[in-house]
Structure formats: C-alpha cells, structure tokens
Enzyme design. Structure first.
Site, PDB file in Angstrom:
ATOM      1  N   PRO A 221       0.830  -1.211   0.000  1.00 14.87           N
ATOM      2  CA  PRO A 221       0.000   0.000   0.000  1.00 14.87           C
ATOM      3  C   PRO A 221       0.860   1.255   0.000  1.00 14.87           C
ATOM      4  CG  PRO A 221      -0.806  -1.585   1.615  1.00 14.87           C
ATOM      5  CD  PRO A 221       0.516  -2.097   1.139  1.00 14.87           C
TER       6      PRO A 221
ATOM      7  N   CYS B  22       0.324   5.468  -0.288  1.00 19.12           N
ATOM      8  CA  CYS B  22      -0.570   6.615  -0.384  1.00 19.12           C
ATOM      9  C   CYS B  22      -0.223   7.453  -1.611  1.00 19.12           C
ATOM     10  CB  CYS B  22      -0.483   7.461   0.875  1.00 19.12           C
ATOM     11  SG  CYS B  22      -1.217   6.660   2.327  1.00 19.12           S
TER      12      CYS B  22
ATOM     13  N   ALA C 151      -3.642   2.974   1.834  1.00 23.21           N
ATOM     14  CA  ALA C 151      -4.471   2.997   3.033  1.00 23.21           C
ATOM     15  C   ALA C 151      -5.788   3.688   2.685  1.00 23.21           C
ATOM     16  CB  ALA C 151      -3.750   3.744   4.155  1.00 23.21           C
TER      17      ALA C 151
ATOM     18  N   TYR D 228      -0.825   4.684  13.233  1.00 24.92           N
ATOM     19  CA  TYR D 228      -2.214   5.039  13.007  1.00 24.92           C
ATOM     20  C   TYR D 228      -3.078   4.420  14.107  1.00 24.92           C
ATOM     21  CZ  TYR D 228      -0.202   6.660   8.659  1.00 24.92           C
ATOM     22  OH  TYR D 228       0.593   7.310   7.742  1.00 24.92           O
TER      23      TYR D 228
ATOM     24  N   ARG E   9      -1.653  -5.765   8.930  1.00 23.36           N
ATOM     25  CA  ARG E   9      -0.329  -5.126   8.930  1.00 23.36           C
ATOM     26  C   ARG E   9      -0.042  -4.576  10.315  1.00 23.36           C
ATOM     27  NH1 ARG E   9       2.593  -1.088   4.642  1.00 23.36           N
ATOM     28  NH2 ARG E   9       3.244  -3.116   3.839  1.00 23.36           N
TER      29      ARG E   9
ATOM     30  N   ARG F 225       8.583   1.424  -3.007  1.00 21.21           N
ATOM     31  CA  ARG F 225       9.300   2.381  -3.863  1.00 21.21           C
ATOM     32  C   ARG F 225       9.888   1.723  -5.108  1.00 21.21           C
ATOM     33  NH1 ARG F 225      12.061   6.461   0.652  1.00 21.21           N
ATOM     34  NH2 ARG F 225      10.131   6.672   1.858  1.00 21.21           N
TER      35      ARG F 225
END
Length: 361
Positions: A27, A29, A61, A186, A234, A328
C-alpha cells in the site's frame, strides 16, 4: 500452469484465492483523491502494476471514515458512492491476472495533515480542510501537533462499525483480500503501544486491553468478510523506542491473530513516535517477518527496502517470509515482476499487447 523453479514465482493458494507469484504491491498513499473517490490516477497506478505481473496489488491505506484520512486527499471507502470507482480498478486488476487487495485504515492522531508535497504539516481542527483527530489518549504525535480527543465508548463503537461497513463495501467493490492497517502509528497501532495508549479502561494498560480494539476490529470485519477469502493484518513489529511496542509483543499478538483466523501478518515497523532511531539498510524489517513465521507458524509478508530480484528471491527461498511487498521499487519499475522473471529464467507470460517486447531467454 507455468512450471517454476524460483521461490518468487511459486504460486500460493490462501483459502480459495490463488496468487500466481509471491510479489505484492505494498500500500502506497497517492494523496490524489477528492472526497475519497478513486479516479483515473488510481486506475493507472494500480492497473499498471497488474500489467507488470504482480501477484497481489493493495490499494493505498483506504479510510473507513472521513476523519480517518491521513490527508484530505486520501482514498476512502466510507460511503457507497466510492464503490463504482474502486470496482473499475478491481475488475482491471483481475482481468490482468492479479489479485486485488484493499487496506482498510484509520489514521487516528496522525490524521488531518497536508500532502507531503504541500509540506506535510498537521492541519488544525479549525484550519481550512482540517478536522478534529481522535486517539486512544489525548496525546499528540509530536509537541507541534494538535492534541487529539480520546475516544469515548461511543467513539470506539463508531470505529468498529466503520470498519465493518467498509468491509462490505470492499466486498461489493470486488476485492479478494482485505488487510487491516494496525501499523505506522495510526489508530489501531496507537492502541497497541503504551507510548500512545494511557487509558485506564478496558482498552488500556495490559497487553490484553491494548490489543482489544484490534481484535474487535478483526471480529467485526469477519462478520462480513467471507471465510473463503484471505485476511491480512499489517503491524509495526516494533516501535524502535524504549517502553513501546516490541517484537516480543508482535509474536504474542500474531499467535492470537492466528487463532482468530487471520491468514498473513504483514510486518512493517515504526511510525508511532517522531524521533525513533530506526536502522535503514536493505531488508531491515525482514527479521521480524522471519521471527513471527518461525515462532508462530503464521504466514508473513516482508517489506522494507526490498529492491533487487536476488534479494527478494533469497527472502522467500530461505523461508523468511511467504510474500515480499515492494513499494518504492514498484514506483521505479511498475514491471518489476516481468523483469524479475527474466533474471530468474522463469517463463512468465507477458500481456499479449506487450508480447513483442518480451526478452527471450
């Protein structure tokens, strides 16, 4: 079925879902939504990785509520109107032989921020496009950020309901894998860690209490999510900070999640405190995926500076994890799996539209 000799291209079946290889798009963003809607950017971003041969492709996310977004520009799934745009993406992913996964998330006290390229600063509740953030305790992520509101019992119930309803929308949108985001500082990670959770009720204090919300989210998701489809969780396997969440805690949690029917632990680290000293070297988080896999028997996914074909292959060949998640590197090379197959001398099918460019062994 194409014969394979490499670990990276060995198919794996979890419940009723078959993954053609062990390469997953982590994932990432994109901060490119308006009011949570998926758009052409998301279709091209995720769709190109399906064309590139990834076995599993996760959305970024995806916020289960407006207040659960990291930024006002995050992808969302808090209303039915979001379903068609997401369904367009899952259909394309499936048409190209990959599995579509969604990461359901709530940013907690790390919500209400600017996009990174706009500076990334926290937006005050009274600021333009900002809102009041929530957390287990009224402790800001850093001294410079607004103080979140500690969730009440009613607030916790709303979080549970938001995850549950979002799961039904994810199913309606055509996703085959759901991942609960309990990492990177988070909301669910904030409850797990003593550094951010100083509650004195049933959701704070002991390990059992701090893990309660995550386990309840898992249970709520499972009231909707079919038992024949995989569920990932996760986690940040360590806070990298004294007094925080530890690798030992992660092993203990994984053991519990295994009994609850979770299939894969996606092992990241950090993100819950601003000044953690995190080592950075190729594969620096793989040891946590390896330890959880070895000590609990859970399937795991490894992530973190995995950039080369040989490195990814070695992680799987040495049974350190069951999936490798690239982030990446997939931004640099959307076709990493196709190129990896050539390096490993695997005869991986290319899209027929691209067949004329396929290297010959």
């Amino acid at each position: 079925m194409v014969k394979t000799t490499s670990a990276l291209f060995s198919p794996i079946t979890i419940r009723t879902v078959q993954f053609k290889n062990r390469i997953a798009v982590s994932p990432m963003c994109q901060y490119s939504s308006e009011d949570g809607f998926a758009n052409d950017w998301h279709l091209v971003h995720l769709g190109s990785r399906a064309v590139g041969g990834a076995g599993l492709i996760f959305t970024e996310a995806t916020a289960v509520s407006p207040e659960g977004r990291i930024t006002p520009d995050d992808l969302g799934i808090w209303k039915d109107d979001h379903i068609p745009g997401l369904k367009r993406i899952t259909q394309f992913i499936k048409q190209n032989g990959s599995v579509a996964g969604i990461q359901l998330a709530h940013a907690g006290r790390k919500a209400s921020h600017q996009r990174p390229w706009d500076g990334g600063a926290a937006i005050a509740p009274t600021g333009e496009r900002g809102w009041q953030t929530v957390a287990p305790s009224a402790i800001p992520f850093s001294e410079s950020e607004p103080v979140p509101v500690a969730l009440t019992a009613a607030g916790i119930e709303k979080v549970l309901t938001d995850f549950q309803v979002a799961t039904q929308r994810a199913l309606d949108a055509g996703f085959s894998v759901v991942e609960i985001h309990a990492a990177h500082g988070y909301l669910l990670h904030e409850f797990l860690s003593p550094l951010s959770n100083q509650r004195t009720d049933a959701y704070g204090g002991s390990f059992e209490n701090r893990t309660r919300l995550l386990l309840e989210v898992v249970e709520r998701v499972q009231t909707v999510w079919p038992r024949d489809l995989p569920m990932f969780v996760r986690i940040s396997a360590t806070d990298w900070t004294e007094g925080g969440w530890t690798a030992d805690d992660s092993v203990k949690l994984a053991d519990i999640l295994k009994t609850k029917g979770v299939d894969v632990i996606d092992c990241s680290t950090g993100g819950n405190v601003p000044n953690a000293k995190i080592p950075s070297y190729p594969g620096y988080q793989v040891e946590f995926a390896e330890r959880i896999k070895q000590e609990t028997g859970m399937m795991t996914a490894a992530v973190g500076l995995i950039t080369s074909v040989e490195q990814a292959e070695a992680i799987l060949a040495n049974s350190r994890a069951d999936f490798v998640l690239l982030a990446r590197e997939f931004l640099r090379d959307p076709y990493f799996p196709l190129h990896a197959a050539h390096v490993l001398k695997e005869d991986m099918p290319w899209p027929v539209q691209y067949e004329r460019a396929k290297p010959r062994q």
